[in-house]
Design an enzyme around this catalytic site. Structure first.
Site, PDB file in Angstrom:
ATOM      1  N   TYR A  83      11.236   7.413   2.582  1.00 23.47           N
ATOM      2  CA  TYR A  83      11.731   7.319   1.201  1.00 23.47           C
ATOM      3  C   TYR A  83      12.581   6.075   1.004  1.00 23.47           C
ATOM      4  O   TYR A  83      12.542   5.450  -0.050  1.00 23.47           O
ATOM      5  CB  TYR A  83      12.479   8.598   0.787  1.00 23.47           C
ATOM      6  CG  TYR A  83      11.498   9.632   0.290  1.00 23.47           C
ATOM      7  CD1 TYR A  83      11.064   9.627  -1.035  1.00 23.47           C
ATOM      8  CD2 TYR A  83      10.932  10.556   1.158  1.00 23.47           C
ATOM      9  CE1 TYR A  83      10.113  10.530  -1.484  1.00 23.47           C
ATOM     10  CE2 TYR A  83       9.981  11.468   0.725  1.00 23.47           C
ATOM     11  CZ  TYR A  83       9.580  11.450  -0.606  1.00 23.47           C
ATOM     12  OH  TYR A  83       8.632  12.325  -1.038  1.00 23.47           O
ATOM     13  N   ARG A  86      10.275   3.277   0.456  1.00 17.75           N
ATOM     14  CA  ARG A  86       9.693   3.324  -0.894  1.00 17.75           C
ATOM     15  C   ARG A  86      10.740   2.946  -1.951  1.00 17.75           C
ATOM     16  O   ARG A  86      10.423   2.304  -2.948  1.00 17.75           O
ATOM     17  CB  ARG A  86       9.115   4.713  -1.149  1.00 17.75           C
ATOM     18  CG  ARG A  86       7.923   5.012  -0.236  1.00 17.75           C
ATOM     19  CD  ARG A  86       7.412   6.416  -0.404  1.00 17.75           C
ATOM     20  NE  ARG A  86       6.954   6.683  -1.758  1.00 17.75           N
ATOM     21  CZ  ARG A  86       6.819   7.902  -2.278  1.00 17.75           C
ATOM     22  NH1 ARG A  86       7.135   8.965  -1.556  1.00 17.75           N
ATOM     23  NH2 ARG A  86       6.385   8.060  -3.504  1.00 17.75           N
ATOM     24  N   HIS A 135       7.290  15.158 -11.233  1.00 22.76           N
ATOM     25  CA  HIS A 135       7.451  15.196  -9.782  1.00 22.76           C
ATOM     26  C   HIS A 135       8.809  14.661  -9.336  1.00 22.76           C
ATOM     27  O   HIS A 135       8.990  14.316  -8.169  1.00 22.76           O
ATOM     28  CB  HIS A 135       6.318  14.420  -9.085  1.00 22.76           C
ATOM     29  CG  HIS A 135       4.986  15.107  -9.175  1.00 22.76           C
ATOM     30  ND1 HIS A 135       3.794  14.506  -8.829  1.00 22.76           N
ATOM     31  CD2 HIS A 135       4.655  16.360  -9.569  1.00 22.76           C
ATOM     32  CE1 HIS A 135       2.790  15.350  -9.009  1.00 22.76           C
ATOM     33  NE2 HIS A 135       3.279  16.485  -9.464  1.00 22.76           N
ATOM     34  N   CYS A 146      23.722  23.621  -1.050  1.00 25.10           N
ATOM     35  CA  CYS A 146      24.390  24.097  -2.275  1.00 25.10           C
ATOM     36  C   CYS A 146      23.660  23.668  -3.540  1.00 25.10           C
ATOM     37  O   CYS A 146      23.989  24.125  -4.631  1.00 25.10           O
ATOM     38  CB  CYS A 146      25.844  23.618  -2.302  1.00 25.10           C
ATOM     39  SG  CYS A 146      26.021  21.866  -2.666  1.00 25.10           S
ATOM     40  N   THR A 208      -4.570   8.244 -12.267  1.00 23.98           N
ATOM     41  CA  THR A 208      -4.354   9.453 -11.473  1.00 23.98           C
ATOM     42  C   THR A 208      -5.680  10.090 -11.100  1.00 23.98           C
ATOM     43  O   THR A 208      -6.621  10.085 -11.886  1.00 23.98           O
ATOM     44  CB  THR A 208      -3.465  10.479 -12.212  1.00 23.98           C
ATOM     45  OG1 THR A 208      -3.370  11.670 -11.414  1.00 23.98           O
ATOM     46  CG2 THR A 208      -3.999  10.833 -13.583  1.00 23.98           C
ATOM     47  N   ASN A 233      -8.971   4.022 -15.391  1.00 25.37           N
ATOM     48  CA  ASN A 233      -8.966   4.084 -13.931  1.00 25.37           C
ATOM     49  C   ASN A 233     -10.159   3.280 -13.430  1.00 25.37           C
ATOM     50  O   ASN A 233     -11.257   3.434 -13.955  1.00 25.37           O
ATOM     51  CB  ASN A 233      -9.096   5.555 -13.474  1.00 25.37           C
ATOM     52  CG  ASN A 233      -8.671   5.769 -12.027  1.00 25.37           C
ATOM     53  OD1 ASN A 233      -9.098   5.034 -11.142  1.00 25.37           O
ATOM     54  ND2 ASN A 233      -7.851   6.776 -11.794  1.00 25.37           N
ATOM     55  N   SER A 235     -11.724   3.738 -10.771  1.00 26.67           N
ATOM     56  CA  SER A 235     -12.661   4.640 -10.094  1.00 26.67           C
ATOM     57  C   SER A 235     -12.814   5.926 -10.891  1.00 26.67           C
ATOM     58  O   SER A 235     -11.924   6.307 -11.655  1.00 26.67           O
ATOM     59  CB  SER A 235     -12.145   4.999  -8.701  1.00 26.67           C
ATOM     60  OG  SER A 235     -11.742   3.863  -8.011  1.00 26.67           O
TER      61      SER A 235
HETATM   62  P1  NAD Z   1      -3.004   9.641  -7.636  1.00 23.84           P
HETATM   63  O1  NAD Z   1      -3.619  10.864  -8.103  1.00 23.84           O
HETATM   64  O2  NAD Z   1      -1.815   9.189  -8.381  1.00 23.84           O
HETATM   65  O3  NAD Z   1      -4.181   8.457  -7.471  1.00 23.84           O
HETATM   66  C1  NAD Z   1      -4.055   7.110  -7.733  1.00 23.84           C
HETATM   67  C2  NAD Z   1      -5.167   6.753  -8.737  1.00 23.84           C
HETATM   68  O4  NAD Z   1      -4.907   5.468  -9.255  1.00 23.84           O
HETATM   69  C3  NAD Z   1      -6.582   6.698  -8.168  1.00 23.84           C
HETATM   70  O5  NAD Z   1      -7.440   7.434  -9.007  1.00 23.84           O
HETATM   71  C4  NAD Z   1      -6.960   5.204  -8.241  1.00 23.84           C
HETATM   72  O6  NAD Z   1      -8.339   5.015  -8.515  1.00 23.84           O
HETATM   73  C5  NAD Z   1      -6.125   4.769  -9.389  1.00 23.84           C
HETATM   74  N1  NAD Z   1      -5.767   3.359  -9.413  1.00 23.84           N
HETATM   75  C6  NAD Z   1      -5.571   2.499  -8.388  1.00 23.84           C
HETATM   76  N2  NAD Z   1      -5.213   1.277  -8.855  1.00 23.84           N
HETATM   77  C7  NAD Z   1      -5.187   1.373 -10.207  1.00 23.84           C
HETATM   78  C8  NAD Z   1      -4.872   0.479 -11.272  1.00 23.84           C
HETATM   79  N3  NAD Z   1      -4.510  -0.818 -11.028  1.00 23.84           N
HETATM   80  N4  NAD Z   1      -4.955   0.905 -12.544  1.00 23.84           N
HETATM   81  C9  NAD Z   1      -5.301   2.189 -12.823  1.00 23.84           C
HETATM   82  N5  NAD Z   1      -5.612   3.096 -11.861  1.00 23.84           N
HETATM   83  C10 NAD Z   1      -5.548   2.686 -10.573  1.00 23.84           C
HETATM   84  O7  NAD Z   1      -2.733   9.925  -6.196  1.00 23.84           O
HETATM   85  P2  NAD Z   1      -1.805   9.358  -5.049  1.00 23.84           P
HETATM   86  O8  NAD Z   1      -1.631   7.924  -5.182  1.00 23.84           O
HETATM   87  O9  NAD Z   1      -2.406   9.888  -3.818  1.00 23.84           O
HETATM   88  O10 NAD Z   1      -0.416  10.124  -5.316  1.00 23.84           O
HETATM   89  C11 NAD Z   1      -0.168  11.491  -5.079  1.00 23.84           C
HETATM   90  C12 NAD Z   1       1.228  11.827  -5.592  1.00 23.84           C
HETATM   91  O11 NAD Z   1       2.224  10.887  -5.153  1.00 23.84           O
HETATM   92  C13 NAD Z   1       1.337  11.761  -7.097  1.00 23.84           C
HETATM   93  O12 NAD Z   1       2.389  12.575  -7.514  1.00 23.84           O
HETATM   94  C14 NAD Z   1       1.700  10.315  -7.281  1.00 23.84           C
HETATM   95  O13 NAD Z   1       2.118  10.009  -8.566  1.00 23.84           O
HETATM   96  C15 NAD Z   1       2.755  10.178  -6.214  1.00 23.84           C
HETATM   97  N6  NAD Z   1       2.975   8.750  -5.928  1.00 23.84           N
HETATM   98  C16 NAD Z   1       3.854   8.109  -6.740  1.00 23.84           C
HETATM   99  C17 NAD Z   1       4.059   6.759  -6.593  1.00 23.84           C
HETATM  100  C18 NAD Z   1       5.033   6.092  -7.542  1.00 23.84           C
HETATM  101  O14 NAD Z   1       5.983   6.729  -7.997  1.00 23.84           O
HETATM  102  N7  NAD Z   1       4.804   4.845  -7.900  1.00 23.84           N
HETATM  103  C19 NAD Z   1       3.364   6.036  -5.619  1.00 23.84           C
HETATM  104  C20 NAD Z   1       2.488   6.740  -4.758  1.00 23.84           C
HETATM  105  C21 NAD Z   1       2.300   8.107  -4.947  1.00 23.84           C
HETATM  106 ZN    ZN Z   2      25.836  20.730  -0.644  1.00 21.71          ZN
END
Ligand code: NAD
Ligand code: ZN
Length: 264
Positions: A83, A86, A135, A146, A208, A233, A235
């Site tokens: 974390y 990140r 999330h 606590c 997503t 997206n 994909s």
């Molecule tokens: P996700 O479901 O968020 O998948 C990512 C999607 O983004 C895929 O479908 C991919 O094709 C698409 N994508 C990739 N590049 C793109 C672009 N430039 N424009 C539009 N779409 C694009 O799944 P995950 O990444 O496996 O995440 C799972 C969980 O973790 C979710 O809650 C996610 O939001 C979270 N997460 C958050 C962050 C963040 O806060 N930035 C980063 C990574 C994961």
């Molecule tokens: Zn505490």
């Protein structure tokens, strides 16, 4: 009015300019209420990798294993370091054209509500208000004992999970939703309020996979509330088959060109 042709035909893939881009633009121009569901893909162009993207850390450890309460119980320092890494990425990142476009669409009688799965704050930094973080937030931590919540804990945090200041007894954890945990009740109430307010004109599902059932459910609810449902997206995803329009491209490029028609 929505473009009838867009709704009547089979789902289409749209990659370039032309009538369909124009139709999407005009739907946006006429929309009074817009709902936006975003995932990790909306932040990808800001340099924050999705869990499925290419990245050293992601290759070394499976996020599905790290983002769980069990992992935090078993190896808190490893989860905390992940974390921290990140947090640094997010702190150094800037909102991209997609975040900026969404923020720019609000106002002048148009409401744009964003429900994000992201734990970053790039929507807010681009100027969007009242973003619903279903999330949680990477900048908030809470005590595993606590329950005390600490807002706005910016990087750098100590490498090991710090102990709670209030109870002095338990480690704090990121205040995010891990796999297997339920969504925060307060955020769910805010989502409910969005649907309680009635008709929605346009709903965008951006970057997503929609693997979580509630994302699909909210997309379907928006459609039932009258929205034209658009997926942005590069994909195809589990939602692709039910949307009215698929815009196959990167969020920043697609949304940057959708706004007021003055994009290249
Ligand atoms: P996700 O479901 O968020 O998948 C990512 C999607 O983004 C895929 O479908 C991919 O094709 C698409 N994508 C990739 N590049 C793109 C672009 N430039 N424009 C539009 N779409 C694009 O799944 P995950 O990444 O496996 O995440 C799972 C969980 O973790 C979710 O809650 C996610 O939001 C979270 N997460 C958050 C962050 C963040 O806060 N930035 C980063 C990574 C994961
Ligand atoms: Zn505490």
């Amino acid at each position: 009015m929505l473009d009838v042709d867009l709704l009547a035909g089979p789902m289409r893939d749209m990659t370039g300019s032309g009538d369909e881009v124009e139709a999407a633009r005009s739907a946006l121009r006429d929309a009074r209420r817009v709902l936006v569901l975003t995932g990790a893909g909306v932040s990808a162009e800001s340099g924050i990798p999705t869990f499925r993207g290419e990245d050293g850390w992601w290759k070394r450890r499976d996020p599905m294993e790290l983002a769980t309460p069990e992992a935090f119980g078993r190896e808190p320092d490893e989860v905390w370091a992940w974390y921290d890494y990140r947090r640094r990425l997010i702190a150094d990142a800037e909102p991209n054209a997609a975040h900026r476009a969404l923020a720019g669409w609000a106002g002048d009688g148009r409401e744009v509500r964003i429900i994000t799965q992201n734990v970053d704050d790039l929507h807010e930094r681009a100027g969007s208000d009242d973003v619903i973080h279903i999330h949680g937030s990477i900048w908030r931590v809470r005590c595993t004992g606590c329950g005390a919540v600490y807002e706005d804990r910016r990087a750098p945090l100590p490498e090991l999970p710090p102990t709670c200041d209030r109870c002095g007894d338990h480690p704090v954890r990121p205040d995010v939703v891990w796999f297997g945990e339920s969504l925060p009740a307060a955020e769910l109430r805010r989502v409910q309020a969005v649907f309680d307010r009635g008709a929605i004109d346009l709903a965008l599902v951006i970057g997503t996979e929609a693997v979580f059932g509630y994302i699909r459910q909210w997309a379907e609810l928006a459609r039932r509330a009258g929205a034209m449902l658009v997926e942005v997206n590069p994909s195809r995803t589990g939602l692709s088959g039910i949307v009215d329009l698929r815009m196959a491209g990167k969020a920043g490029e697609v949304l940057g060109g959708l706004g007021d028609g003055d994009a290249p």
